[in-house]
Design an enzyme around this catalytic site. Structure first.
Site, PDB file in Angstrom:
ATOM      1  N   LYS A   1       0.865  -1.175  -0.019  1.00 48.29           N
ATOM      2  CA  LYS A   1      -0.082  -0.034  -0.101  1.00 48.29           C
ATOM      3  C   LYS A   1       0.847   1.304   0.068  1.00 48.29           C
ATOM      4  CE  LYS A   1      -2.858   2.674   3.308  1.00 48.29           C
ATOM      5  NZ  LYS A   1      -3.274   2.895   4.558  1.00 48.29           N
TER       6      LYS A   1
ATOM      7  N   ASP B   1      -2.499  10.692   3.427  1.00 40.07           N
ATOM      8  CA  ASP B   1      -3.668  10.269   3.552  1.00 40.07           C
ATOM      9  C   ASP B   1      -4.414  11.335   4.427  1.00 40.07           C
ATOM     10  OD1 ASP B   1      -6.073   8.992   4.282  1.00 40.07           O
ATOM     11  OD2 ASP B   1      -5.335   7.642   5.485  1.00 40.07           O
TER      12      ASP B   1
ATOM     13  N   LYS C   1      -9.566  13.113   8.646  1.00 39.76           N
ATOM     14  CA  LYS C   1      -8.718  12.863   9.890  1.00 39.76           C
ATOM     15  C   LYS C   1      -8.639  14.095  10.929  1.00 39.76           C
ATOM     16  CE  LYS C   1      -5.654   9.239   8.148  1.00 39.76           C
ATOM     17  NZ  LYS C   1      -6.197   8.097   9.059  1.00 39.76           N
TER      18      LYS C   1
ATOM     19  N   ASP D   1       1.917   6.952   5.235  1.00 35.47           N
ATOM     20  CA  ASP D   1       1.051   5.794   4.890  1.00 35.47           C
ATOM     21  C   ASP D   1       1.272   5.051   3.496  1.00 35.47           C
ATOM     22  OD1 ASP D   1      -1.150   4.486   5.787  1.00 35.47           O
ATOM     23  OD2 ASP D   1      -2.493   5.796   4.601  1.00 35.47           O
TER      24      ASP D   1
ATOM     25  N   ASP E   1     -11.765   7.328   4.809  1.00 33.20           N
ATOM     26  CA  ASP E   1     -10.439   7.034   5.277  1.00 33.20           C
ATOM     27  C   ASP E   1     -10.149   5.473   5.557  1.00 33.20           C
ATOM     28  OD1 ASP E   1      -8.390   7.781   6.529  1.00 33.20           O
ATOM     29  OD2 ASP E   1      -9.147   7.903   8.583  1.00 33.20           O
TER      30      ASP E   1
ATOM     31  N   GLU F   1      -9.254   3.794   2.792  1.00 33.99           N
ATOM     32  CA  GLU F   1      -8.820   4.097   1.293  1.00 33.99           C
ATOM     33  C   GLU F   1      -7.774   2.775   1.102  1.00 33.99           C
ATOM     34  OE1 GLU F   1      -5.339   5.179   3.323  1.00 33.99           O
ATOM     35  OE2 GLU F   1      -7.560   5.683   3.843  1.00 33.99           O
TER      36      GLU F   1
ATOM     37  N   ARG G   1      -7.485  -0.347   1.706  1.00 32.44           N
ATOM     38  CA  ARG G   1      -8.044  -1.540   1.175  1.00 32.44           C
ATOM     39  C   ARG G   1      -8.659  -1.218  -0.258  1.00 32.44           C
ATOM     40  NH1 ARG G   1     -12.091  -1.956   6.165  1.00 32.44           N
ATOM     41  NH2 ARG G   1     -10.150  -0.905   6.946  1.00 32.44           N
TER      42      ARG G   1
END
Length: 247
Positions: free
Chosen positions: A15, A20, A27, A38, A97, A99, A101
């Site tokens: 990933k 993010d 967030k 991230d 959030d 995201e 996956r």
């Protein structure tokens, strides 16, 4: 070197959310600067591929790094959207959030399509994994006991610790949607397990493991194996696994 005979082709899927913010489901501002990390899973795959090349390991490895930036904008995906993934499965978005996956599932489906015999993904995926395991171990979920044991052995040898967690059908049931094939978040509890169960839907019958490194991507204090700050967790673990494959 040419791959040794009898070894499966291994896909490493990392990933890489370059930043993010949480998207529309934004967030809190506190510590959001850390979200530049991230992409740690993707970087771990990139570094592991470099290690494989420099060591000349006789194994066929496919490195996949699904990458995106998760920011609110006029073209952002929204809660309530239905997304058609690379595999053709549809996903109801409940929280933008969740995201990671959404990019990983496409990388996993592509790896399965390429007939890779083993797929291992690595991601800073869920805060829930950090709640469960703290900053000491990565979560390990798999659909194959042998692969899980191989990764646990590699973790012990490399000093990058993992702990097995479940991701079975009971968790997958929580990810079913009434208006799509899946939804991108489950109930409040067991978030690391439901996230892994979501990913499992995209690998078919392929031997697969998921490493959730959300709690171990950075260290506030140096350890025996890592400096303070970004740790590069997963590089030694994945490289050791691949070295063991050809040992």
């Amino acid at each position: 070197k040419k791959p040794a005979k009898g070894l499966p082709r291994v896909a490493l899927v990392g990933k890489a959310i370059t930043f993010d913010s949480g998207g529309i489901s934004i967030k809190p501002s506190a510590d959001m600067d850390q979200m530049k990390l991230d992409k740690s899973g993707g970087i771990a795959v990139l570094a592991a591929m470099k290690a494989v090349a420099e060591l000349g390991l006789p194994v066929s490895v496919c490195g996949l790094i699904p990458a995106a930036e998760n920011l609110p904008s006029g073209s952002s995906y929204r809660p309530g959207d239905i997304i058609t993934t690379y595999s053709g499965k549809t996903v109801e978005i409940l929280n933008t959030d969740a995201e990671g996956r959404m990019v990983l599932c496409d990388g996993l489906a592509y790896a399965a399509e390429q007939k890779c015999g083993v797929i291992i993904d690595i991601a800073t995926l869920t805060g829930a994994c950090m709640v469960a395991l703290g900053t000491y171990k990565a979560g390990l979920m798999s659909n194959n006991d042998r692969l899980s044991k191989q990764l646990q052995d590699a973790a012990e040898q490399s000093g990058e610790s993992v702990w097995p967690l479940p991701s079975g059908d009971e968790y997958a049931d929580e990810m079913k949607s009434k208006i799509a094939d899946l939804r991108n978040t489950g109930a409040r509890w067991g978030g690391a397990c439901t996230a892994a169960a979501f990913l499992r839907q995209f690998v078919g019958e392929t031997t697969w493991a998921h490493l959730d490194i959300a709690g171990v991507d950075t260290f506030a204090k140096p350890t025996e194996y890592a400096a303070e700050g970004s740790t590069g967790f997963g590089v030694r673990l994945l490289t050791t696994y691949l070295m063991n494959c050809v040992a």
